[in-house]
Design a protein around this motif. Structure first.
Motif, PDB file in Angstrom:
ATOM      1  N   ARG A   1      -5.192  -5.128  -2.693  1.00 15.46           N
ATOM      2  CA  ARG A   1      -5.340  -4.368  -1.451  1.00 15.46           C
ATOM      3  C   ARG A   1      -5.395  -5.332  -0.260  1.00 15.46           C
ATOM      4  O   ARG A   1      -5.723  -6.511  -0.413  1.00 15.46           O
ATOM      5  N   SER A   2      -5.103  -4.804   0.912  1.00 15.13           N
ATOM      6  CA  SER A   2      -5.244  -5.605   2.130  1.00 15.13           C
ATOM      7  C   SER A   2      -6.722  -5.638   2.502  1.00 15.13           C
ATOM      8  O   SER A   2      -7.339  -4.579   2.683  1.00 15.13           O
TER       9      SER A   2
ATOM     10  N   TYR B   1      -9.040 -10.704  11.731  1.00 12.91           N
ATOM     11  CA  TYR B   1     -10.347 -10.305  11.239  1.00 12.91           C
ATOM     12  C   TYR B   1     -11.219 -11.559  11.119  1.00 12.91           C
ATOM     13  O   TYR B   1     -11.179 -12.402  12.008  1.00 12.91           O
TER      14      TYR B   1
HETATM   15  C1  LIG Z   1       5.109  -6.120   7.367  1.00 18.79           C
HETATM   16  C2  LIG Z   1       3.639  -5.801   7.328  1.00 18.79           C
HETATM   17  C3  LIG Z   1       2.899  -5.952   8.489  1.00 18.79           C
HETATM   18  C4  LIG Z   1       1.531  -5.657   8.461  1.00 18.79           C
HETATM   19  N1  LIG Z   1       0.815  -5.845   9.602  1.00 18.79           N
HETATM   20  C5  LIG Z   1      -0.511  -5.615   9.587  1.00 18.79           C
HETATM   21  C6  LIG Z   1      -1.277  -5.889  10.755  1.00 18.79           C
HETATM   22  O1  LIG Z   1      -0.751  -6.314  11.777  1.00 18.79           O
HETATM   23  N2  LIG Z   1      -2.615  -5.690  10.680  1.00 18.79           N
HETATM   24  C7  LIG Z   1      -3.231  -5.246   9.544  1.00 18.79           C
HETATM   25  O2  LIG Z   1      -4.451  -5.106   9.541  1.00 18.79           O
HETATM   26  N3  LIG Z   1      -2.529  -4.972   8.423  1.00 18.79           N
HETATM   27  C8  LIG Z   1      -1.183  -5.155   8.415  1.00 18.79           C
HETATM   28  N4  LIG Z   1      -0.461  -4.932   7.283  1.00 18.79           N
HETATM   29  C9  LIG Z   1      -1.138  -4.471   6.058  1.00 18.79           C
HETATM   30  C10 LIG Z   1      -0.918  -2.960   5.857  1.00 18.79           C
HETATM   31  O3  LIG Z   1      -1.693  -2.254   6.794  1.00 18.79           O
HETATM   32  C11 LIG Z   1      -1.302  -2.575   4.423  1.00 18.79           C
HETATM   33  O4  LIG Z   1      -0.444  -3.245   3.518  1.00 18.79           O
HETATM   34  C12 LIG Z   1      -1.215  -1.063   4.216  1.00 18.79           C
HETATM   35  O5  LIG Z   1      -2.212  -0.403   4.962  1.00 18.79           O
HETATM   36  C13 LIG Z   1      -1.353  -0.689   2.735  1.00 18.79           C
HETATM   37  O6  LIG Z   1      -2.616  -1.085   2.251  1.00 18.79           O
HETATM   38  P1  LIG Z   1      -2.798  -2.055   1.006  1.00 18.79           P
HETATM   39  O7  LIG Z   1      -2.088  -3.356   1.316  1.00 18.79           O
HETATM   40  O8  LIG Z   1      -4.275  -2.220   0.853  1.00 18.79           O
HETATM   41  O9  LIG Z   1      -2.186  -1.370  -0.172  1.00 18.79           O
HETATM   42  C14 LIG Z   1       0.908  -5.205   7.274  1.00 18.79           C
HETATM   43  C15 LIG Z   1       1.676  -5.069   6.109  1.00 18.79           C
HETATM   44  C16 LIG Z   1       3.022  -5.370   6.130  1.00 18.79           C
HETATM   45  C17 LIG Z   1       3.823  -5.229   4.856  1.00 18.79           C
END
Ligand SMILES: Cc1cc2nc3c(=O)[nH]c(=O)nc-3n(C[C@H](O)[C@H](O)[C@H](O)COP(=O)(O)O)c2cc1C
Length: 197
Positions: free
Chosen positions: A11-12, A93
Motif C-alpha cells: 500500500r502507499s 509526508y
Molecule cells: C503516477 C502516480 C502518482 C502518484 N502521485 C501521488 C501523489 O502525488 N501523492 C500521493 O500521496 N500519492 C500519490 N500516488 C499514490 C496513489 O495515491 C496510490 O497508489 C493510490 O491511492 C492507490 O493506493 P495504494 O498504492 O495504497 O494501493 C501516486 C501513484 C501513482 C501511480
C-alpha cells in the motif's frame, strides 16, 4: 509471501517514523529501479536517492505547493494524502528517504521514456516492500524542480544536465498499522481464449 501476494498487499504509506532506512536497503531499492524494464533497451532512467530529512522536507513543501489541493478528497482514510488532509505541509509526508527517478529531458513528452521511469518507480516500491520498507509514489516532479527555489538543484547534486526529474518515491518505516488490502473494482480485465477452447 510470493510476488503476487506482495503486489496485492503493498500500500502507499504516508505516515512514517523518524527512524532512517539503512543504506544497504536504499542501495537495493535503487538497484531494483535500475533493473526495471526500459524502452528500447536504453536504460534511460537515472535515480537519485536522498537520505537527508531536512532536504526532503524543503523539497516536499514546494512539491505540496505545486498541487492545487482543491479537488474532492478520498485518496485514503488511513494514510491521508495532501488532498485528503490540507494541514499536511510536505508532499513527501514524513518520509526519511526519497528516490527521484529522472529521464532524458528531450524525451520527457515521450510515452516510452515516461513508461521507463514509472517501471523503475514500481520496481523500487516492490523491492522496498520486500525489505519491510514502506513507500509512496509521488508526482509533480517537473513542477517541483521548475519552482524558482528548486531550479538547478539536481544539477548541483551532479545529475546529468540532459536529465529531468519525472517522479518521486517516498521511503521510510511506517508509523502505526499497515492498511488492509484495497478491493479492486470489477470489470477491469478481459480474457480472450484461444479458438479451440
Ligand atoms: C503516477 C502516480 C502518482 C502518484 N502521485 C501521488 C501523489 O502525488 N501523492 C500521493 O500521496 N500519492 C500519490 N500516488 C499514490 C496513489 O495515491 C496510490 O497508489 C493510490 O491511492 C492507490 O493506493 P495504494 O498504492 O495504497 O494501493 C501516486 C501513484 C501513482 C501511480
Amino acid at each position: 509471501m510470493n510476488l503476487l501476494e506482495q503486489m496485492k498487499t503493498r500500500r502507499s504509506i504516508r505516515k512514517y517514523r523518524t527512524e532512517r532506512v539503512e543504506r544497504e536497503k536504499l542501495d537495493m531499492i535503487v538497484e531494483a529501479g535500475l533493473y526495471a524494464p526500459n524502452a528500447g533497451a536504453r536504460q534511460a532512467a537515472k535515480i537519485i536517492m536522498i537520505d537527508d530529512p531536512e532536504l526532503i522536507e524543503r523539497i516536499g513543501v514546494i512539491n505540496a505547493a505545486c498541487e492545487k489541493r482543491n479537488w474532492a478528497s478520498g485518496v485514503s482514510e488511513e494514510q491521508p494524502s495532501i488532498i485528503d488532509d490540507l494541514s499536511i505541509k510536505s508532499g513527501f509526508y514524513s518520509c526519511t528517504a526519497l528516490g527521484i527517478v529522472c529521464i532524458p529531458e528531450k524525451n520527457k513528452g515521450a510515452v516510452n521514456a515516461i513508461g521507463t521511469g514509472f517501471c523503475a518507480a514500481e520496481n523500487m516500491v516492490l523491492e522496498a516492500y520486500d525489505l519491510g520498507v514502506s513507500s509512496c509514489i509521488v508526482g509533480r516532479a517537473e513542477a517541483t524542480f521548475n519552482h524558482p527555489e528548486m531550479k538547478g538543484l539536481p544539477g548541483e547534486w551532479g545529475l546529468d544536465p540532459e536529465y529531468t526529474p519525472l517522479v518521486f518515491v517516498c521511503l521510510g518505516y511506517i508509523e502505526g498499522n499497515y492498511p488492509a488490502v484495497k478491493a479492486r473494482k470489477e470489470g477491469r480485465s478481459l480474457f480472450i481464449p484461444r479458438q479451440e477452447d
